[in-house]
Scaffold this motif. Structure first.
Motif, PDB file in Angstrom:
ATOM      1  N   ALA A 175       0.817  -1.209   0.000  1.00 42.58           N
ATOM      2  CA  ALA A 175       0.000   0.000   0.000  1.00 42.58           C
ATOM      3  C   ALA A 175       0.849   1.257   0.000  1.00 42.58           C
ATOM      4  CB  ALA A 175      -0.934   0.010   1.203  1.00 42.58           C
ATOM      5  N   ASP A 176       0.502   2.111  -0.919  1.00 45.76           N
ATOM      6  CA  ASP A 176       1.153   3.415  -1.023  1.00 45.76           C
ATOM      7  C   ASP A 176       0.037   4.399  -1.315  1.00 45.76           C
ATOM      8  OD1 ASP A 176       2.844   5.500  -1.287  1.00 45.76           O
ATOM      9  OD2 ASP A 176       3.880   4.781  -3.093  1.00 45.76           O
ATOM     10  N   ARG A 177      -0.721   4.720  -0.315  1.00 47.98           N
ATOM     11  CA  ARG A 177      -1.947   5.480  -0.498  1.00 47.98           C
ATOM     12  C   ARG A 177      -1.636   6.891  -0.942  1.00 47.98           C
ATOM     13  NH1 ARG A 177      -6.821   4.324   3.357  1.00 47.98           N
ATOM     14  NH2 ARG A 177      -7.700   5.372   1.557  1.00 47.98           N
ATOM     15  N   GLY A 178      -2.557   7.440  -1.784  1.00 48.90           N
ATOM     16  CA  GLY A 178      -2.355   8.761  -2.347  1.00 48.90           C
ATOM     17  C   GLY A 178      -1.441   8.686  -3.557  1.00 48.90           C
ATOM     18  N   GLY A 179      -1.446   9.730  -4.344  1.00 53.43           N
ATOM     19  CA  GLY A 179      -0.533   9.766  -5.476  1.00 53.43           C
ATOM     20  C   GLY A 179      -1.082   9.114  -6.719  1.00 53.43           C
ATOM     21  N   PHE A 180      -2.292   8.564  -6.690  1.00 58.29           N
ATOM     22  CA  PHE A 180      -2.916   7.971  -7.879  1.00 58.29           C
ATOM     23  C   PHE A 180      -4.411   7.810  -7.623  1.00 58.29           C
ATOM     24  CE2 PHE A 180      -2.577   4.253  -5.269  1.00 58.29           C
ATOM     25  CZ  PHE A 180      -3.548   3.371  -5.715  1.00 58.29           C
ATOM     26  N   TYR A 181      -5.149   7.568  -8.721  1.00 58.58           N
ATOM     27  CA  TYR A 181      -6.553   7.196  -8.606  1.00 58.58           C
ATOM     28  C   TYR A 181      -6.908   6.340  -9.811  1.00 58.58           C
ATOM     29  CZ  TYR A 181      -7.386  11.003 -11.967  1.00 58.58           C
ATOM     30  OH  TYR A 181      -7.354  11.812 -13.084  1.00 58.58           O
ATOM     31  N   TYR A 182      -8.055   5.642  -9.715  1.00 59.27           N
ATOM     32  CA  TYR A 182      -8.517   4.791 -10.795  1.00 59.27           C
ATOM     33  C   TYR A 182      -9.438   5.607 -11.711  1.00 59.27           C
ATOM     34  CZ  TYR A 182      -6.882   1.055  -7.709  1.00 59.27           C
ATOM     35  OH  TYR A 182      -6.115   0.262  -6.896  1.00 59.27           O
ATOM     36  N   GLU A 183      -8.950   5.880 -12.917  1.00 62.70           N
ATOM     37  CA  GLU A 183      -9.764   6.614 -13.884  1.00 62.70           C
ATOM     38  C   GLU A 183     -10.948   5.756 -14.334  1.00 62.70           C
ATOM     39  OE1 GLU A 183     -10.955   9.821 -16.040  1.00 62.70           O
ATOM     40  OE2 GLU A 183      -9.057   9.841 -14.923  1.00 62.70           O
ATOM     41  N   ASN A 184     -10.660   4.478 -14.549  1.00 63.11           N
ATOM     42  CA  ASN A 184     -11.719   3.576 -14.981  1.00 63.11           C
ATOM     43  C   ASN A 184     -11.346   2.150 -14.582  1.00 63.11           C
ATOM     44  OD1 ASN A 184     -14.214   3.000 -16.681  1.00 63.11           O
ATOM     45  ND2 ASN A 184     -12.698   1.704 -17.702  1.00 63.11           N
TER      46      ASN A 184
ATOM     47  N   ASN B 281      -4.357   6.581 -13.082  1.00 61.40           N
ATOM     48  CA  ASN B 281      -3.626   7.836 -13.280  1.00 61.40           C
ATOM     49  C   ASN B 281      -2.652   7.998 -12.123  1.00 61.40           C
ATOM     50  OD1 ASN B 281      -2.712  10.356 -13.979  1.00 61.40           O
ATOM     51  ND2 ASN B 281      -4.737  11.293 -14.140  1.00 61.40           N
ATOM     52  N   PHE B 282      -1.383   7.775 -12.403  1.00 58.89           N
ATOM     53  CA  PHE B 282      -0.347   7.930 -11.380  1.00 58.89           C
ATOM     54  C   PHE B 282       0.077   9.400 -11.328  1.00 58.89           C
ATOM     55  CE2 PHE B 282       0.307   3.398 -12.512  1.00 58.89           C
ATOM     56  CZ  PHE B 282       0.104   2.863 -11.242  1.00 58.89           C
ATOM     57  N   LEU B 283      -0.229  10.083 -10.250  1.00 56.65           N
ATOM     58  CA  LEU B 283       0.130  11.485 -10.064  1.00 56.65           C
ATOM     59  C   LEU B 283       1.562  11.613  -9.570  1.00 56.65           C
ATOM     60  CD1 LEU B 283      -3.180  12.612  -8.312  1.00 56.65           C
ATOM     61  CD2 LEU B 283      -2.620  12.646 -10.770  1.00 56.65           C
ATOM     62  N   GLU B 284       2.113  10.502  -9.081  1.00 58.35           N
ATOM     63  CA  GLU B 284       3.492  10.458  -8.608  1.00 58.35           C
ATOM     64  C   GLU B 284       4.152   9.225  -9.205  1.00 58.35           C
ATOM     65  OE1 GLU B 284       3.201  10.268  -4.404  1.00 58.35           O
ATOM     66  OE2 GLU B 284       2.406  12.318  -4.170  1.00 58.35           O
ATOM     67  N   PRO B 285       5.461   9.181  -9.271  1.00 59.05           N
ATOM     68  CA  PRO B 285       6.132   8.005  -9.852  1.00 59.05           C
ATOM     69  C   PRO B 285       5.830   6.748  -9.039  1.00 59.05           C
ATOM     70  CG  PRO B 285       7.643   9.860  -9.717  1.00 59.05           C
ATOM     71  CD  PRO B 285       6.421  10.249  -8.926  1.00 59.05           C
ATOM     72  N   ARG B 286       5.518   5.683  -9.734  1.00 56.16           N
ATOM     73  CA  ARG B 286       5.289   4.385  -9.100  1.00 56.16           C
ATOM     74  C   ARG B 286       5.910   3.307 -10.000  1.00 56.16           C
ATOM     75  NH1 ARG B 286       3.832   7.321  -5.617  1.00 56.16           N
ATOM     76  NH2 ARG B 286       1.946   7.203  -4.317  1.00 56.16           N
ATOM     77  N   HIS B 287       6.235   2.188  -9.372  1.00 57.33           N
ATOM     78  CA  HIS B 287       6.768   1.064 -10.151  1.00 57.33           C
ATOM     79  C   HIS B 287       5.675   0.368 -10.930  1.00 57.33           C
ATOM     80  CE1 HIS B 287      10.826   1.219  -8.526  1.00 57.33           C
ATOM     81  NE2 HIS B 287      10.309   1.359  -7.305  1.00 57.33           N
ATOM     82  N   GLY B 288       4.464   0.359 -10.400  1.00 55.37           N
ATOM     83  CA  GLY B 288       3.381  -0.347 -11.080  1.00 55.37           C
ATOM     84  C   GLY B 288       2.186  -0.573 -10.181  1.00 55.37           C
TER      85      GLY B 288
ATOM     86  N   ASP C 247      13.033  -1.727 -11.454  1.00 55.95           N
ATOM     87  CA  ASP C 247      14.128  -0.853 -11.889  1.00 55.95           C
ATOM     88  C   ASP C 247      13.657   0.363 -12.658  1.00 55.95           C
ATOM     89  OD1 ASP C 247      16.005  -2.611 -10.796  1.00 55.95           O
ATOM     90  OD2 ASP C 247      15.985  -3.857 -12.598  1.00 55.95           O
ATOM     91  N   ARG C 248      12.353   0.537 -12.827  1.00 57.85           N
ATOM     92  CA  ARG C 248      11.847   1.715 -13.521  1.00 57.85           C
ATOM     93  C   ARG C 248      10.522   2.129 -12.908  1.00 57.85           C
ATOM     94  NH1 ARG C 248       8.044   0.471 -17.660  1.00 57.85           N
ATOM     95  NH2 ARG C 248       8.542   2.437 -18.681  1.00 57.85           N
ATOM     96  N   VAL C 249      10.143   3.404 -13.125  1.00 61.26           N
ATOM     97  CA  VAL C 249       8.888   3.922 -12.602  1.00 61.26           C
ATOM     98  C   VAL C 249       8.041   4.451 -13.750  1.00 61.26           C
ATOM     99  CG1 VAL C 249       9.823   4.494 -10.334  1.00 61.26           C
ATOM    100  CG2 VAL C 249       9.890   6.207 -12.156  1.00 61.26           C
TER     101      VAL C 249
END
Length: 632
Positions: free
Chosen positions: A22-31, A53-60, A121-123
């Motif tokens: 869990a990494d709450r915040g920083g994204f939401y589900y568009e659909n 929609n990732f508002l912040e960098p995430r791995h996935g 290794d990538r975001v």
């Protein structure tokens, strides 16, 4: 207890989700789009599309789907009465395919199928689309009166807003119109029996489809529908071939043990002969071992007067009634090891005197003495007391097959974990009971019938508790063995284990010695004054020769009372600052030696002395499916 396990599971899952994923915040589900095709055997081909929609960098993105859930339905109990019963289920999730990113990890963990998508290794940022396809295989529902559709199409563990959600479920086998008309929705937080999310949907006999918007975090959507019994066809059921095979092999072992236990040649029986004197060449401690095949505290303490009577030490008592031992001579080179070890406990490093009250903690040394004493009859120059018939080895396959019988008494496909659970519940107490019976059987000749009955009842009570625990915690509705069958299974195995004592056989040597020792013990208890006076006159040391053996029998006080009016001279190996009296001396000596040795020398461990769910209907987040997801 099942509810407790579910609460514990939910708590642990929450911690894991918070810690690992869990990494709450920083994204939401568009659909989010849920599509499923339901086969007539209740296997769901599921395709889930997540536009995030990732508002912040995430791995996935990660997704977890529960593989274990439970429903509550009315079912008959063992007495034929209807009651609300929990039906636990374990589902299989297979053929997982993912687009939108690589599968970083896919695991089964804590009753969840976890799919982690992305690259460590990538975001990524902005809009990302992940498509997950899988088969969700429901097992046989075990409900005799109806089939049900109880499936969560949106789980309660998505921790961010879902701005748009649409779904479509198609059915290979048309649904009955009556069932379609009674379709119910449950939505909201987990466990809510209400529908708080506005769902626009269409339901026909071949599909159910709908949409809803602005779903808040941790809100679930569940569809519930009663279906006629037999709607689902060809649902995979657990096959119980192996269960019945293990059960048959268990019964076979039981029958073999019963046959051998009651046909085994147990040899001669003990014939008691009245004896006036202790057996020659055998110390009082060794008599204790012959009696119950155990080295006890009383056996060890009896050696103090035995050593004294044989000239190896003397006993001095001061005015404060403290006892001091003085070594008079060394033991012969051929003396048994336990005797030499005990003398070294009393007189270490060349010392020749010791006050018993100043010995200190000698428990480790005493364990060595007891071990050597217990094994004295196994030495090459001594005769064995017990022999074990080879039939006892039948218990090895019995324990194995009975454990496997229990491990396969389940309503899902068993795994290694099931065998481990069965082992903890059955195998360990069974092995413990087997060990206790094998060790205890060696003392059956001497222990009283009431002691054996009490010990049997204690073990039976414990094993009955194990049986009830297994029935309530590990046996589900629909298991091949009913509650009463389980109890009979445990009872039969328990009684069979109790029979293992019949495979511990006394050697001829022990039978001969037990006859003499039981007769000697009876004489000490029942001897008349005239006989004792005669024996004391023939041997002035008679009272003291018998005393150590009376201590082993737990009859020292009885022996002293019988000599209350018989003149017994003070032994030359004993001195006292007070007035000597034979019976008083005996009681005091035995009490002092026992108390002192037990408090300063005896080991602390002593041998026995020879003296997560649902209910019928539905609720938000219940049934199969569901789960959640998040970013990482």
């Amino acid at each position: 207890m099942h509810r407790l396990y579910r609460l514990l599971f939910s708590f642990i899952l929450l911690l894991v989700s918070a810690w690992v994923f869990a990494d709450r915040g920083g994204f939401y589900y568009e659909n989010v789009k849920y599509e499923a095709y339901v086969h007539k055997n209740n296997v769901w081909d599921v395709k889930e599309t997540f536009v995030i929609n990732f508002l912040e960098p995430r791995h996935g993105f990660y997704r977890f789907i529960p593989t274990k859930f439970s429903l509550w339905h009315d079912a008959k109990d063992v007495w034929g009465d209807m009651q609300n019963t929990e039906f636990p289920y374990i589902v299989d999730i297979d053929d997982v395919e993912v687009t939108g990113g690589p599968i970083h990890e896919e695991t089964e963990e804590m009753d969840n199928h976890i799919i982690q998508i992305g690259d460590a290794d990538r975001v990524v940022e902005g809009l990302q689309t992940y498509v997950i396809s899988y088969k969700f295989k429901y097992p046989d529902d075990r409900i005799l009166t109806k089939d049900v559709l109880f499936h969560t199409i949106l789980g309660a563990d998505f921790n961010e807003e879902i701005r748009h959600f649409d779904f479509r479920i198609e059915f290979e086998k048309p649904l009955p119109q009556k069932s379609v008309d009674n379709l119910r929705w449950y939505s909201g937080f987990y466990g809510k029996e209400e529908n708080i999310i506005p769902i626009e949907y269409e339901a026909t006999t071949t599909y159910i489809a709908g949409v809803c918007d602005s779903i808040q975090p941790n809100h679930a959507i569940t569809a519930y529908m009663d279906l006629p019994e037999g709607y689902y066809e060809g649902v995979e059921k657990v096959q119980y071939f192996w269960h019945y095979l293990w059960l048959a092999l268990t019964v076979l072992c039981v029958l073999i043990i019963l046959y051998r236990a009651f046909t085994i040649d147990r040899g001669r029986s003990v014939v008691k002969t009245i004896e006036f004197y202790p057996p020659e060449g055998i110390s009082s401690a060794e008599v204790g071992v012959i009696i119950d095949n155990s080295a006890d505290d009383g056996d060890i303490t009896s050696l103090i007067p035995w050593f004294a009577e044989h000239g190896y030490l003397k006993i001095d008592e001061d005015k404060n009634k403290k006892i001091e031992l003085t070594k008079l001579k060394s033991l012969p080179k051929d003396a048994p090891g336990y005797q030499r070890q005990l003398m070294n406990v009393f007189f270490p490093n060349g010392r020749t005197t010791v006050k018993l009250s100043q010995l200190g903690d000698k428990s480790s040394e005493m364990n060595g003495v007891k071990s050597a004493l217990k094994n004295v009859f196994s030495e090459s120059n001594r005769k064995d007391l017990i022999r074990t018939d080879s039939s006892v080895y039948i218990y090895i396959p019995l324990l194995l097959f009975s454990t496997l019988t229990i491990a396969t008494n389940i309503v899902h496909f068993f795994s290694f974990d099931d065998i481990m659970y069965a082992g903890l519940v059955w195998l360990l107490p069974a092995v413990l009971g087997l060990s206790l019976r094998l060790s205890g059987s060696a003392s059956d000749l001497y222990s009283s019938a009431i002691n054996r009955v009490v010990f049997f009842l204690v073990k039976f009570t414990i094993m009955s508790g194990v049986a009830m625990m297994y029935e309530s915690e590990f046996t589900d509705y629909g298991s091949p063995m009913a509650a009463w069958e389980i109890f009979l299974f445990f009872l039969a195995n328990f009684l069979t284990i109790e029979l293992c004592g019949r495979f511990k056989l006394n050697t001829d040597y022990r039978i001969d010695m037990m006859g003499r020792l039981l007769g000697f013990k009876e004489f000490i208890e029942t001897a008349e004054k005239e006989n004792l006076e005669r024996l004391q006159m023939e041997d002035a040391k008679y009272f003291y020769r018998v005393l150590p053996y009376a201590m082993v029998f737990g009859l020292a006080s009885t022996w002293a009372r019988k000599f209350k009016t018989i003149t017994v001279e003070k032994p030359d190996w004993y001195t006292t600052a007070g007035i000597y009296s034979g019976p008083n001396f005996t009681n005091h000596l035995v009490s002092s030696v026992n108390d002192t040795v037990r408090s300063h020398v005896s080991s602390c461990s002593r041998s026995h002395s020879s003296s997560h769910g649902g209910h019928s209907g539905g609720f938000s987040g219940g049934g199969g499916g569901g789960g959640g997801g998040g970013s990482w």
